[in-house]
Design a protein around this motif. Structure first.
Motif, PDB file in Angstrom:
ATOM      1  N   PRO A   1       0.817  -1.214   0.000  1.00 41.39           N
ATOM      2  CA  PRO A   1       0.000   0.000   0.000  1.00 41.39           C
ATOM      3  C   PRO A   1       0.848   1.260   0.000  1.00 41.39           C
ATOM      4  N   ALA A   2       0.229   2.345  -0.406  1.00 40.85           N
ATOM      5  CA  ALA A   2       0.912   3.626  -0.474  1.00 40.85           C
ATOM      6  C   ALA A   2       1.104   4.206   0.926  1.00 40.85           C
ATOM      7  N   PRO A   3       1.977   5.203   1.064  1.00 37.09           N
ATOM      8  CA  PRO A   3       2.006   5.952   2.333  1.00 37.09           C
ATOM      9  C   PRO A   3       0.638   6.540   2.641  1.00 37.09           C
ATOM     10  N   THR A   4       0.399   6.829   3.910  1.00 39.16           N
ATOM     11  CA  THR A   4      -0.891   7.385   4.303  1.00 39.16           C
ATOM     12  C   THR A   4      -1.053   8.841   3.884  1.00 39.16           C
ATOM     13  N   ARG A   5       0.069   9.512   3.609  1.00 39.80           N
ATOM     14  CA  ARG A   5       0.059  10.910   3.176  1.00 39.80           C
ATOM     15  C   ARG A   5       1.327  11.143   2.368  1.00 39.80           C
ATOM     16  N   ARG A   6       1.454  12.328   1.791  1.00 39.02           N
ATOM     17  CA  ARG A   6       2.730  12.696   1.195  1.00 39.02           C
ATOM     18  C   ARG A   6       3.698  12.928   2.346  1.00 39.02           C
ATOM     19  N   ILE A   7       4.658  12.015   2.515  1.00 39.31           N
ATOM     20  CA  ILE A   7       5.556  12.075   3.670  1.00 39.31           C
ATOM     21  C   ILE A   7       6.417  13.328   3.572  1.00 39.31           C
ATOM     22  N   PRO A   8       6.404  14.202   4.592  1.00 41.10           N
ATOM     23  CA  PRO A   8       7.247  15.393   4.548  1.00 41.10           C
ATOM     24  C   PRO A   8       8.725  15.018   4.535  1.00 41.10           C
ATOM     25  N   VAL A   9       9.476  15.684   3.674  1.00 39.24           N
ATOM     26  CA  VAL A   9      10.922  15.460   3.578  1.00 39.24           C
ATOM     27  C   VAL A   9      11.643  16.611   4.254  1.00 39.24           C
ATOM     28  N   LEU A  10      12.505  16.284   5.210  1.00 38.52           N
ATOM     29  CA  LEU A  10      13.367  17.250   5.877  1.00 38.52           C
ATOM     30  C   LEU A  10      14.788  17.007   5.401  1.00 38.52           C
ATOM     31  N   ILE A  11      15.444  18.050   4.925  1.00 34.11           N
ATOM     32  CA  ILE A  11      16.847  17.955   4.540  1.00 34.11           C
ATOM     33  C   ILE A  11      17.661  18.812   5.502  1.00 34.11           C
ATOM     34  N   GLY A  12      18.711  18.217   6.054  1.00 34.52           N
ATOM     35  CA  GLY A  12      19.575  18.917   6.995  1.00 34.52           C
ATOM     36  C   GLY A  12      20.877  19.334   6.338  1.00 34.52           C
ATOM     37  N   GLY A  13      21.329  20.548   6.655  1.00 35.03           N
ATOM     38  CA  GLY A  13      22.609  21.027   6.156  1.00 35.03           C
ATOM     39  C   GLY A  13      22.494  22.428   5.588  1.00 35.03           C
ATOM     40  N   GLY A  14      23.648  23.086   5.466  1.00 35.67           N
ATOM     41  CA  GLY A  14      23.638  24.481   5.042  1.00 35.67           C
ATOM     42  C   GLY A  14      24.538  24.814   3.878  1.00 35.67           C
ATOM     43  N   GLY A  15      25.096  23.817   3.193  1.00 38.77           N
ATOM     44  CA  GLY A  15      25.962  24.095   2.059  1.00 38.77           C
ATOM     45  C   GLY A  15      25.226  24.872   0.986  1.00 38.77           C
ATOM     46  N   GLU A  16      25.827  25.958   0.531  1.00 38.80           N
ATOM     47  CA  GLU A  16      25.094  26.894  -0.322  1.00 38.80           C
ATOM     48  C   GLU A  16      25.019  26.462  -1.779  1.00 38.80           C
ATOM     49  N   LYS A  17      26.014  25.714  -2.259  1.00 39.69           N
ATOM     50  CA  LYS A  17      26.030  25.352  -3.673  1.00 39.69           C
ATOM     51  C   LYS A  17      25.222  24.096  -3.978  1.00 39.69           C
ATOM     52  N   LYS A  18      25.270  23.118  -3.067  1.00 35.87           N
ATOM     53  CA  LYS A  18      24.603  21.846  -3.342  1.00 35.87           C
ATOM     54  C   LYS A  18      23.436  21.573  -2.412  1.00 35.87           C
ATOM     55  N   THR A  19      23.681  21.653  -1.089  1.00 33.58           N
ATOM     56  CA  THR A  19      22.631  21.267  -0.144  1.00 33.58           C
ATOM     57  C   THR A  19      21.400  22.149  -0.280  1.00 33.58           C
ATOM     58  N   LEU A  20      21.571  23.455  -0.298  1.00 33.34           N
ATOM     59  CA  LEU A  20      20.403  24.338  -0.362  1.00 33.34           C
ATOM     60  C   LEU A  20      19.694  24.240  -1.710  1.00 33.34           C
ATOM     61  N   ARG A  21      20.420  23.865  -2.754  1.00 32.02           N
ATOM     62  CA  ARG A  21      19.754  23.611  -4.030  1.00 32.02           C
ATOM     63  C   ARG A  21      18.849  22.383  -3.924  1.00 32.02           C
ATOM     64  N   LEU A  22      19.337  21.348  -3.219  1.00 35.37           N
ATOM     65  CA  LEU A  22      18.504  20.166  -2.999  1.00 35.37           C
ATOM     66  C   LEU A  22      17.293  20.496  -2.135  1.00 35.37           C
ATOM     67  N   VAL A  23      17.493  21.349  -1.130  1.00 35.73           N
ATOM     68  CA  VAL A  23      16.370  21.785  -0.293  1.00 35.73           C
ATOM     69  C   VAL A  23      15.306  22.444  -1.152  1.00 35.73           C
ATOM     70  N   ALA A  24      15.721  23.342  -2.034  1.00 37.35           N
ATOM     71  CA  ALA A  24      14.768  24.057  -2.882  1.00 37.35           C
ATOM     72  C   ALA A  24      13.976  23.100  -3.762  1.00 37.35           C
ATOM     73  N   ARG A  25      14.613  22.031  -4.217  1.00 34.82           N
ATOM     74  CA  ARG A  25      13.945  21.101  -5.127  1.00 34.82           C
ATOM     75  C   ARG A  25      13.087  20.062  -4.407  1.00 34.82           C
ATOM     76  N   HIS A  26      13.508  19.641  -3.222  1.00 36.87           N
ATOM     77  CA  HIS A  26      12.900  18.427  -2.658  1.00 36.87           C
ATOM     78  C   HIS A  26      12.312  18.567  -1.255  1.00 36.87           C
ATOM     79  N   ALA A  27      12.703  19.562  -0.485  1.00 36.75           N
ATOM     80  CA  ALA A  27      12.385  19.552   0.950  1.00 36.75           C
ATOM     81  C   ALA A  27      11.083  20.263   1.277  1.00 36.75           C
ATOM     82  N   ASP A  28      10.398  19.716   2.257  1.00 36.77           N
ATOM     83  CA  ASP A  28       9.275  20.405   2.904  1.00 36.77           C
ATOM     84  C   ASP A  28       9.752  21.150   4.141  1.00 36.77           C
ATOM     85  N   ILE A  29      10.851  20.676   4.716  1.00 32.57           N
ATOM     86  CA  ILE A  29      11.435  21.282   5.917  1.00 32.57           C
ATOM     87  C   ILE A  29      12.939  21.379   5.684  1.00 32.57           C
ATOM     88  N   TRP A  30      13.527  22.525   6.026  1.00 32.44           N
ATOM     89  CA  TRP A  30      14.981  22.673   5.987  1.00 32.44           C
ATOM     90  C   TRP A  30      15.478  22.848   7.413  1.00 32.44           C
TER      91      TRP A  30
END
Length: 262
Positions: free
Chosen positions: A149-178
């Motif tokens: 079965p599917a998840p019960t909801r769209r599972i919130p994704v939290l991404i941790g980290g502060g790297g400006e070139k890669k990590t924050l770009r991933l946050v912008a694309r994928h995260a619900d919580i930074w």
């Protein structure tokens, strides 16, 4: 700026404790009114006795899913290197269902060299681990959409980290919580960078909840929390470990939340 209500998280660091102590602290935190209960994804203590008592992250989350009834639960954060992305998606879906939709999927690229060495994972470079995370996130998202079965909801994704070139770009694309551990001045700068990444992918920065860790021993809500709150932080995480977790600082943050949200 529209402000989200303040939420308080408790990172119960699973080191230097028997599991019965962890179970008791988790139950006490839920009774106190904490919003989110996190652990972390390591195999050895991060401080104190290097070979001290420690427990595995996702097995514990499955137990917490049964033992709690209200709080959201998750890892702060899962190390992307330790599990195949499809397997991690399946684990997240399972814990989401066990908990009736209370899982937050916290994830990061990994950093603790001892974990890698002792458990046989390739450590590589910080940049390489971030590239691996960037490849894993779409795979996780794809697998979550295919599970039965599917998840019960769209599972919130939290991404941790502060790297400006890669990590924050991933946050912008994928995260619900930074999540970061930034002070107010650093956070102001990082939010500006994140805002630019969001603009590049056509996303509103306001759609991402801003989370920060606060030191349990020294951070007072009125002194530390208020400046961060003014920048838009809504999830404040208090980290406490063993051998006997003192939840008094957590109670201070919960009381502050209740005053500010009233």
């Amino acid at each position: 700026m529209t402000m989200r209500p303040i939420r308080i998280a408790f990172q119960l660091q699973p080191q230097h404790m028997d599991y019965r102590t962890i179970r008791r602290a988790a139950a006490r935190a839920e009774d106190l009114g904490v919003d989110v209960l996190f652990n972390w994804d390591h195999f050895y203590p991060l401080y104190g006795e290097p070979e001290g008592k420690h427990f595995e992250c996702w097995t514990m989350l499955g137990a917490w899913a049964e033992a709690t009834t209200r709080v959201e639960i998750g890892a702060l954060v899962t190390c992307n290197s330790y599990r195949n992305p499809e397997l991690l998606a399946d684990m997240a879906r399972t814990v989401d269902n066990i908990s009736d939709g209370r899982l937050i999927l916290g994830i990061g690229s990994g950093w603790f060299a001892k974990d890698y060495a002792e458990y046989g994972y390739e450590f590589g470079t910080a940049g390489g681990r971030l590239d691996d995370l960037g490849e894993a996130l779409p795979r996780i998202e794809s697998r979550l959409g295919r599970l039965n079965p599917a998840p019960t909801r769209r599972i919130p994704v939290l991404i941790g980290g502060g790297g400006e070139k890669k990590t924050l770009r991933l946050v912008a694309r994928h995260a619900d919580i930074w999540h970061s551990f930034s002070d107010a001045d650093t956070l102001r700068h990082k939010l500006a960078v994140l805002g630019r990444h969001c603009a590049e992918v056509g996303r509103d920065l306001a759609d991402i909840e801003v989370s920060t860790g606060v030191p349990a021993a020294t951070a007072k809500p009125d002194d530390v929390g208020q400046p961060l709150r003014e920048l838009g932080v809504s999830l404040f995480t208090v980290g406490i470990g063993g051998p006997e977790p003192d939840l008094a600082p957590l109670q201070e943050w919960i009381a502050w939340r209740d005053r500010e949200n009233a």
